[in-house]
Every structure is written in C-alpha cells, then in structure tokens.
Design an enzyme around this catalytic site. Sequence first.
Site, mmCIF file in Angstrom:
data_model
loop_
_atom_site.group_PDB
_atom_site.id
_atom_site.type_symbol
_atom_site.label_atom_id
_atom_site.label_comp_id
_atom_site.label_asym_id
_atom_site.label_seq_id
_atom_site.Cartn_x
_atom_site.Cartn_y
_atom_site.Cartn_z
ATOM 1 N N ILE A 256 0.947 -1.009 -0.056
ATOM 2 C CA ILE A 256 0.056 -0.102 0.046
ATOM 3 C C ILE A 256 0.972 1.224 0.108
ATOM 4 O O ILE A 256 1.964 1.234 0.379
ATOM 5 C CB ILE A 256 -0.819 0.042 1.187
ATOM 6 C CG1 ILE A 256 -0.262 0.068 2.663
ATOM 7 C CG2 ILE A 256 -1.896 -1.239 1.222
ATOM 8 C CD1 ILE A 256 -1.122 0.238 3.816
ATOM 9 N N SER A 257 0.271 2.391 -0.652
ATOM 10 C CA SER A 257 0.920 3.644 -0.405
ATOM 11 C C SER A 257 2.492 3.487 -1.307
ATOM 12 O O SER A 257 2.290 3.108 -2.462
ATOM 13 C CB SER A 257 1.257 4.300 1.050
ATOM 14 O OG SER A 257 1.727 5.554 1.127
ATOM 15 N N ASN A 258 3.450 3.968 -0.784
ATOM 16 C CA ASN A 258 4.742 3.696 -1.565
ATOM 17 C C ASN A 258 4.906 2.226 -1.840
ATOM 18 O O ASN A 258 5.447 1.923 -2.785
ATOM 19 C CB ASN A 258 5.669 4.152 -0.610
ATOM 20 C CG ASN A 258 6.003 5.850 -0.773
ATOM 21 O OD1 ASN A 258 5.261 6.585 -1.664
ATOM 22 N ND2 ASN A 258 7.109 6.254 -0.427
ATOM 23 N N GLY B 225 2.432 0.162 -2.565
ATOM 24 C CA GLY B 225 1.649 -0.122 -3.631
ATOM 25 C C GLY B 225 2.311 0.208 -5.091
ATOM 26 O O GLY B 225 2.479 -0.522 -6.020
ATOM 27 N N GLY C 73 -2.437 -1.169 -3.179
ATOM 28 C CA GLY C 73 -3.692 -0.165 -2.613
ATOM 29 C C GLY C 73 -2.964 1.025 -2.516
ATOM 30 O O GLY C 73 -1.813 1.151 -2.097
#
Length: 608
Positions: free
Chosen positions: A273-275, A277, A297
């Site tokens: 998720i985030s970085n 992701g 995500g």
Amino acid sequence: MSHLPLRIAAVSAVLALAACATQRVAKESAPMFTAQRVTEHRGSDDLLTGGLGLSGLRAMVPPAFADAEHPAPAELRRRALWSNWRGIADLAPGGGYGDLYGSTAAVPGREFSALATVPGASQPHRVLVQVPDAFDTKKRCVVVAASSGSRGIYGAIAVAGAWGLPKGCAVAYTDKGAGTDYFDLDAGQGINADGTVAAPATAGLAFAPDAPSAAPGVRGVAFKHAHSKDNPEADWGRHVKQAAQFALSSLDEAFPQAAPFTFDNTRVIAAGISNGGGAVLRAAEGDSDWLDGVVAGEPNVLVEGEGSRALYDYTTQAALLMPCALLHLQGLPQPPLAAQATPLWTQRCALLKDAGLVEGADTAAQSKSAYDQLKFAGWTDEALRAGALSVGFDLWRAVAVPYASAYGRYAFGEMPCGNRYSALGADFSPRAATAIERAAWWSDASGIPPGAGVNIIEEHPTEPLRTLRCLRELWQGDSADALRVRKGIAETRAGLPREGLPVVVIHGTDDGLIPMAFTSAPYVRWAKTAGRDVRYWQVRNAQHFDAFLGLPDYGSRYVPLLPYVYEALDRVDAHLDGKAGLPADAVIATTPRAGAPLQAANLAMPPR
C-alpha cells in the site's frame, strides 16, 4: 529468541536478477546478500505480533526496553512490530480489526534477514523473510511486500504479514532503500543489521552516509531515503524482486528436503500500500515473469500523461496552498482543531497574498483563490478535506524535504533549500542526539522525520514561506538544482505491467495524501488502453490512513482500506488456483459507521 547458524551464504552469493527455466540463479560479481541472520520466533514471541497480540498492539505505550540505552535485538523487534502495526492498521475497538477482517493470530516460525544491494546502488536495502512453521511445501506460496511510506523492514507487516502468515505462506519484505537506519553524525554511529546502534567499522551496518568532513557545531542526523545518493524510488521494482529472490533461498534453507524453491514452482504474489503499492506495480513491469499476481493499494505511482502528477509536484503545491485553501471548505474532519488551525491558516493566506501567490483583499477571497488553484490542478473536495490531516501534521513539508534530496541524489550536507536534520533543544536549536534517542530510532521512527526525536532544521526558520517556495521552485524552475531533482523524478516513472499478469488496484476516493486522480486512475487508464489485465476498485469514503480511524471523527466519516486489500488478495489467490475469475472493476458505495461498530454492511464488499 535464539540465533541459528546460517548455511545460505554460498547460495545467496550467486543469486542474480535473471534465471532460465531450469536454473533460477546466475553468478554475480559480488554477493547480493550480506549480514545474514536467522532467528526463531515461537511461544511468547511469534512472527506476526512478537507475542503482543491484539491487546498488546492496542496498548497506548510501546513495549519497554530493559536498558533504554542498550535495548536487545528482541526488544527492538517487538517494539518495531508495535510501531508499524499501529502506523498502518485501525486497531481501535469498534473498528473491526480482528473481528470483521484481519488477523493478529500467533504464528510461530523463523525470520531470515539480510542486507541486499541492487546493481549500481551505493547503499543496501533490508530484506526479511518470515517463514511460518505451518508453511505448506506442496502449495509453495510467497507474498512479497514493500514497506509503505519510508517505513522500516516491518512496514508491511499489517498488509502482507497479516494476510499471508495465517495462511501458511512465507512473507518477504523490503524497506526499498528507505527505512529507519538513521546515522548520527555527531556520535559517529549508525544502525546494525539487528537494529542495535553500532559504529561504522562494525560489520553489517545498514547505512553509512557519504558525508563531508566534520564541520563546527552540531552535524545532525542522516537517513537512507534522503541521503543514500541512490534515488531509491527509481529501483523500487528491483528491491521487490530481490526480496522475492531472498525468499526462495531462505525457503531452500528452511526446507532443504523440498528444495529447490524456484519461481517456476513457487507462487509469488506482490502486495503493498502507498509507496509499497507503487513498488509492487514497478515490480510488475517488463521481465516480471517471476510474478504470479499483484495487489496494490493506494499506490504512489507516476505514468506518462493521462493526468498523472508526480508526488513531488502535488506535495509541494499542497504544502504552499492547502493551509489557506482549507479555510474555504466547511465541515473539515477533526483534528486539526479549528480553534488552533484557523489563525495559522489565516496567516498563511496573508503571506501568500504578499508573495503574489493568491489574490483577494481579505481572507475569504484569498482562501478561495488558493482553493481554485488546487481544484484547477485536479484536487477534489474529498481529497482536500482528507488532506487537512496532512496539513495538521505538517506532512507535506515532511515529505517534500527528503524527497527533493533523494531525487537529486544529494549527499548529507548538500540538501537543497538549506534543510538538514537534527535533534532539538528546549529552545528549538539543534543539539546532539542522546544515547536513548539513538537506541530507539530503528524501532520507533517512520523513516521520514519529524519523529523519534529527529526534526527538520530550516536555514531560515523565521521566514515561513522561504523553504516551501524553494522546494516548489525545484519542480517549476530551471535552476541546476531544479533540473537535477526533476531528472530524478523522471527516473521513477512506471512501465506497463507484463501482459497477462493479474493486477488489482484499490484506492480510496477520499485519499488526501496520494490522490487517486493523480496516481492510480491514470495508471489504470494507461494500462487498460495498452491491453493489460488490471482491475480497479474505487472505495468511497476511504482516505489514506487507516491508523487514524481511531480518532472519533475520522472513524465516523471514513471506512478502512485494508479489508479491500485482504479481499483482493483472497480473490487473486483463488483465481490462481483456478477457482474464480479476477474481480470486476467496481466503485464501492460504502457507508461510514458514524460512531457505531463497523459491520460488513458498512464495507459493501463487491460480491464474488
């Protein structure tokens, strides 16, 4: 916790980035993995929570160190697990974790860890593989994950570990060249492979900066994301692949009777998720035939065209304009509290007006001018409202300062706009860090200061806009520094995923830190136009930080994103088993719980 003899050095020394059908490794000129360790985690010290369980993770204070200046590796690990779980998941009662979705079940097993270096990099990234005792040598599944944000090696424990370990899969992690391996220039000490503080001469130091000769006064703190000179974001995909390769060699060691474990006989799903992701989407590019599926995500991902915007672009714009623009909106989530925020944001409007960056004779007109600029640039009202959290916690500046240094590959002491990092005294002047502060950096820090006793030091602290305007100019200007930073940003642009690779992207429509309009939506449009099999879930009433849903107003307004990541992993896994098709695209009409306990109906999970 005991340490086991390692017998994998000879194997891992010849691991390479490419493999043929009958031989998955090729010889490299130097070992890929160093500082290897194996630890056992059973009984009161399991893989998933370090023995804390859900109740221990919910504790408001971290697990204590017996000796605050010299914590043991086992203590550091348990505290890092506590910190990273709480930084990612909504563990508050009523939020649904452990009841409606997710797991904190005790999972016994072993951890294999090492430092890995991608070709051409000067600094290593951490890799770690958790192998549960219940690993199924017949199913042979590996989940490979990259830490969210700039977190340390346990920064995806609540994402990949919570899904994969209870299912008997091995889980591989990378800190993707960021993490919490801080280096104290004043004490001349960094972080060892086991998380303890060590001197540079110590074998296994995780990060030693290229720093200029000693200067008078307090020198401060360096950390890998900002000061490695490697622009680690450009290598996110390679970091993820190396973590997967280390997983295979670790499984060879863990189960020699079932070896060899190869990409041909072992299922590998990448999740983040985030970085993190963004990192797994980068791993999906090109020669990613080693990957079987991807779940990303809220990804920080940049593509060419399609309305995509670089993280550095919208971060520096938000850092300047958003405090003023938020005064134009009603019904912002709390915190930030209006009584404290309004005077500061009013002052920001006035400063922007004086600088010629907004128009208007009064605060109302100035805030409308700032708001209109953000809307014209693609920000939605939903993203702006959720972005109030990033304004309140000064996240925009916290991100922009180190990313400018990373993209430009600046050494410690060379950061653009005159920024640096240090501990602060009671009078807010730089001071040397203490032994107690250093000892907790690896377990407590998020990888991006301010935090864990390390702060941003601005060259002109009494001129509030000077640093922010300088940082923005690195995106908009034509100076040598601006060209250098933008060159580094261009190196992070994603490529198309491999044809036929199942990819599921999940994003909250209210994400105020990595807005989907600039990231996942352009990526999905671009990939679909090119004929790639990418599925897209857009989750209404979901913002970026599940961990903040424990705040009453956020829990009432927003739903968590992690349930959809776990569900997507379930569906990709079932698809690879031949039991179901991939999930269809969906705009998921959730219902916030409005203070009541979260129920399945609130999530409105798409039907299978």
